[in-house]
Design an enzyme around this catalytic site. Sequence first.
Site, PDB file in Angstrom:
ATOM      1  N   ASP B 269     -10.281 -20.658   5.687  1.00  0.00           N
ATOM      2  CA  ASP B 269     -10.193 -20.388   6.990  1.00  0.00           C
ATOM      3  C   ASP B 269     -10.738 -21.116   7.821  1.00  0.00           C
ATOM      4  O   ASP B 269     -10.159 -21.533   8.933  1.00  0.00           O
ATOM      5  CB  ASP B 269     -10.734 -18.669   7.045  1.00  0.00           C
ATOM      6  CG  ASP B 269     -10.298 -17.861   8.279  1.00  0.00           C
ATOM      7  OD1 ASP B 269     -11.144 -17.310   8.648  1.00  0.00           O
ATOM      8  OD2 ASP B 269      -9.254 -18.348   8.689  1.00  0.00           O
ATOM      9  N   ASP B 375      -8.612 -10.422   7.733  1.00  0.00           N
ATOM     10  CA  ASP B 375     -10.054 -10.244   7.830  1.00  0.00           C
ATOM     11  C   ASP B 375     -10.800  -8.928   7.190  1.00  0.00           C
ATOM     12  O   ASP B 375     -11.162  -8.897   6.491  1.00  0.00           O
ATOM     13  CB  ASP B 375     -10.655 -10.365   9.187  1.00  0.00           C
ATOM     14  CG  ASP B 375     -10.485 -11.700   9.935  1.00  0.00           C
ATOM     15  OD1 ASP B 375      -9.855 -11.749  10.889  1.00  0.00           O
ATOM     16  OD2 ASP B 375     -10.728 -12.556   9.467  1.00  0.00           O
TER      17      ASP B 375
END
Lengths: 295, 457
Positions: B269, B375
């Site tokens: 990420d 997330d």
Amino acid sequence: MTLAVFFGCTFIAFGPAFGLFIFTIARDPLRIIILIAGAFFWLVSLLLSSLIWFIAVKASDPQDERLQKGLLIFGVMFSVLLQEAFRFLYYKLLRKAIEGLVALSEDGCSPISIQQMAYVAGVGFGLMSGAFSMINLLADALGPGTVGIHGDSQLYFLTSAFMTMVLIFLHTFWGILFFHGCEHRRWWEIAAVVIMHLTVSGLVYGVKPAPNQDPEALQDVPVPSHPSPPLLSWRQDWPSPSLQYLFSWTVGPQPALVGQALGSSCGSQPTGVAETGSLQHPLRSPHKTPQFWGT
Amino acid sequence: MITFMNNSDSEEEPCNERTSLMSAESPPVPSYQDGLQASEAGEAQAHRKRRAGSSRGPNNITGGETSGSGVPVRESALENEEEELTLKYGAKHVIMLFVPVTLCMIVVVATIKSVRFYTEKNGQLIYTPFSEDTPSVGQRLLNSVLNTIVMISVIIVMTVFLVLLYKYRCYKFIHGWLILSSLMLLFLFTYIYLGEVLKTYNVAMDYPTLFIVIWNFGAVGMICIHWKGPLQLQQAYLIMISALMALVFIKYLPEWSAWVILGAISIYDLMAVLCPKGPLRMLVETAQERNEPIFPALIYSSAMMWTVGMAKPDTAARGPGQQTWDAAEDGREHLRSPSHVESQMSETRSPVPTRPVTLEELEEEERGVKLGLGDFIFYSVLVGKAAATASGDWNTTLACFVAILIGLCLTLLLLAVFKKALPALPISITFGLIFYFSTDNLVRPFMDTLASHQLYI
């Protein structure tokens, strides 16, 4: 155990703290952030102190009881000192944050004062400390088991809950005092907080402990089926005689049969019951012993 | 940068949750800003506007220095107020994200603790082909690393594919994909979840009732997520599908692989969002160039609307109109600087047609923060795994929870400083992993010993 104990102990331990949270902290986002950051700082201090303790324990002889006890006390003291050190670090961080907030605000004053931050930081420390002490106990309280069946105190949950509540309050007050001492450079206040913390943590050690130390072991005891031998063994030093009168219907030194004392007269009674104990109506004189069992 | 949630998933496709955090306003498009400022006042504003986010000190100073003309003073005052409002509501944004993340974690932890199904091992996904049932530690570690490599490569391939589709404007394909994946989540996974919960509590439900419940739940969910709906309902649905996805991951990822995957995906990420050629960054930039919102099904938005009245504060009129919010119109918040009331700005920005927009009113959209669903998913996977596998039970879960919240707080702080899309996973997952392993191995014996002696620290 079960739900009554669970809810009772939860609200004893965390009720006041949640009240404080809901009425003073929950409305302001900044305070919530300070609370969580305070909890985080406490957690980090706990982590470091358990690291030290763990290393010390692993490096030492596990069979030596006295050494282990000494290491535990050392661990507790070190943890307390580290917590206070992290409280100081948090104070420094919050001071910087206040300066930032002041610089950013349009009227030159910060939306939150250092005293409010001190209070919230104290609650944060306290909540985390209380949660770490109490949550596993509460989870165990939901399950089956009997407290104190091996001869330990059956008030274990209750005393833990009260102690947790006290500790949350103490952390709150220590936070306020500590920050005040740091603000006004009064080192004796800071020293007083540290000494109080050490005293409280060390004091509790001197009061107990019971022989069977593992609360997890309490779960392994099978719950006796009803009707049955006594579920609880009442101590003779029960505080109030009226309470004693209310809860234990005993003639002589035999333990009370609480299950039966609550009026259940179903099923067949074991012969031991009919011989040893007898039911007394709470409002009647203790010398009259009416037989409620259908025999 | 943007969070991408390829909800397609099921067990047939992995979730390429790449996560990141994006502030609701996109960085000022230079041409628009230039045009705006040229119409307003001198070029003294120009550099100040562009540097608006980065440092506030110089802005104050430059604002004070251009106090010659009346307009710059007003604008500087407004801009200071706006900046201060940005920061003042920074704390509010953090809480607006804390609440859904906490709710998602609570749902996941409650399910893990009560429903046995999600902690039983019933096979693995094909994306983690190597089994962890090997006797030796080294072999197990190797297998988990290989599993991670496979999983991350699948995610990378999917992400690149999605970015290519977006770049070449194959919107229909993307929408079809998203709709298919949310269909699967909202119907199939909900059905399985409901079945397991009913089994756990031994509640009988007949098929007609089940059909009606699942149909309603799923249909309303599809409408809320992909079309219009009340903001809070949409948020609730996004939280629920994130929780469902997290539960699937917790169930089907093997032990060690899950932890290694969590670590690897936060590194991925970081790179995907911050590297210049990262797929997520390209996606965000493309979306911003085209002034389009990122797919609403992939992002949780905490936006709401409020009014700053200059002449006539008129908050009462706004109340009921605010709640309906087209999910796709969240993207319009990139118009970030309404300190000058422009009629064209007001027109483009008002999705509620009933409200008359007057020039006297300053209408400012609350800048919500957006967080990708990936997330949510990976935070919940971490906390759920901690709840499922830690022998220290609740202390570990609580520690991971606090660690993740603090990571989120720090990420939002960085967002306020850098004002561009940031990855939300790395800091939180790092803290979470550190706290998981240390609490489980170090703190737990310490606290157990303390509890058995009834010591309180």
